[in-house]
Motif scaffolding. Structure first.
Motif, short mmCIF file in Angstrom:
data_model
loop_
_atom_site.label_atom_id
_atom_site.label_comp_id
_atom_site.label_asym_id
_atom_site.label_seq_id
_atom_site.Cartn_x
_atom_site.Cartn_y
_atom_site.Cartn_z
N UNK A 128 0.79 -1.04 -0.09
CA UNK A 128 0.16 -0.05 0.05
C UNK A 128 0.91 1.17 0.04
N UNK A 129 0.32 2.21 -0.68
CA UNK A 129 1.13 3.42 -0.75
C UNK A 129 1.18 4.37 0.65
N UNK A 130 1.95 5.19 1.01
CA UNK A 130 2.03 5.95 2.11
C UNK A 130 0.63 6.81 2.33
N UNK A 131 0.15 7.16 1.10
CA UNK A 131 -1.03 8.04 1.07
C UNK A 131 -2.22 7.40 1.47
N UNK A 134 -2.39 6.45 5.13
CA UNK A 134 -2.70 7.47 5.95
C UNK A 134 -4.15 8.04 5.93
N UNK A 135 -4.68 7.88 4.70
CA UNK A 135 -6.04 8.06 4.43
C UNK A 135 -6.87 6.99 5.21
N UNK A 136 -6.64 5.71 5.43
CA UNK A 136 -7.19 4.95 5.89
C UNK A 136 -7.24 5.04 7.45
#
Length: 155
Positions: A128-131, A134-136
């Motif tokens: 998973x990407x960092x973004x 962080x959104x989750x």
């Protein structure tokens, strides 16, 4: 006869013996063991441990063995201040158990981290990407804040 505070290290002592510059060695008895005074030129210095403090041998046999290895076979022994009763009979290191406990805890933590990393690397799911992560996380935080606000409003 007292141990002088001026010291000489093992390497210098060994070099002086090899050069034939040592004119004498005195072994001095104390309550804590045996010290060594090295005489060379017009100078007398105490043999120092690695940390710079005056080196003390607990056992006379160990001192004799050390001097023989270096090449010193003749020396004067001054035992007037030697106090066998004043010597510790056991070598207790109260900090050793704490050090060992810390070492075992550090190893256990390192093993735990390595296990987690190995598990993560072996996970077949896509990364998973960092973004996205962080959104989750922000979505979870927002949901908890909303629940908390609703409970507070219901009171």
């Amino acid at each position: 006869m007292a141990i002088t505070h001026d010291t000489i290290d093992h390497i210098t002592f060994e070099s002086l013996v090899e050069a034939g510059a040592v004119r004498g060695v005195d072994v001095i008895g104390h309550a804590g063991g045996w010290g060594v005074i090295v005489k060379y030129g017009m100078t007398e210095r105490s043999l120092a441990a690695r940390r710079g403090a005056v080196l003390r041998f607990r056992k006379f046999e160990t001192l004799v063995s050390y001097l023989r290895r270096i090449g010193i076979f003749d020396y004067n022994v001054h035992a007037a201040d030697f106090d066998l009763a004043g010597m510790k009979t056991t070598r207790v290191r109260p900090d050793a158990s704490e050090w060992m406990r810390s070492a075992f805890e550090a190893k256990a933590h390192t093993d735990w981290v390595r296990e987690k990393v190995a598990t993560s690397l072996a996970d077949p799911r896509p990364d998973l990407s960092h973004e996205q992560v962080m959104a989750d996380v922000q979505a979870v935080i927002d949901a908890k804040r909303k629940q908390h606000a609703e409970r507070k409003a219901a009171l």
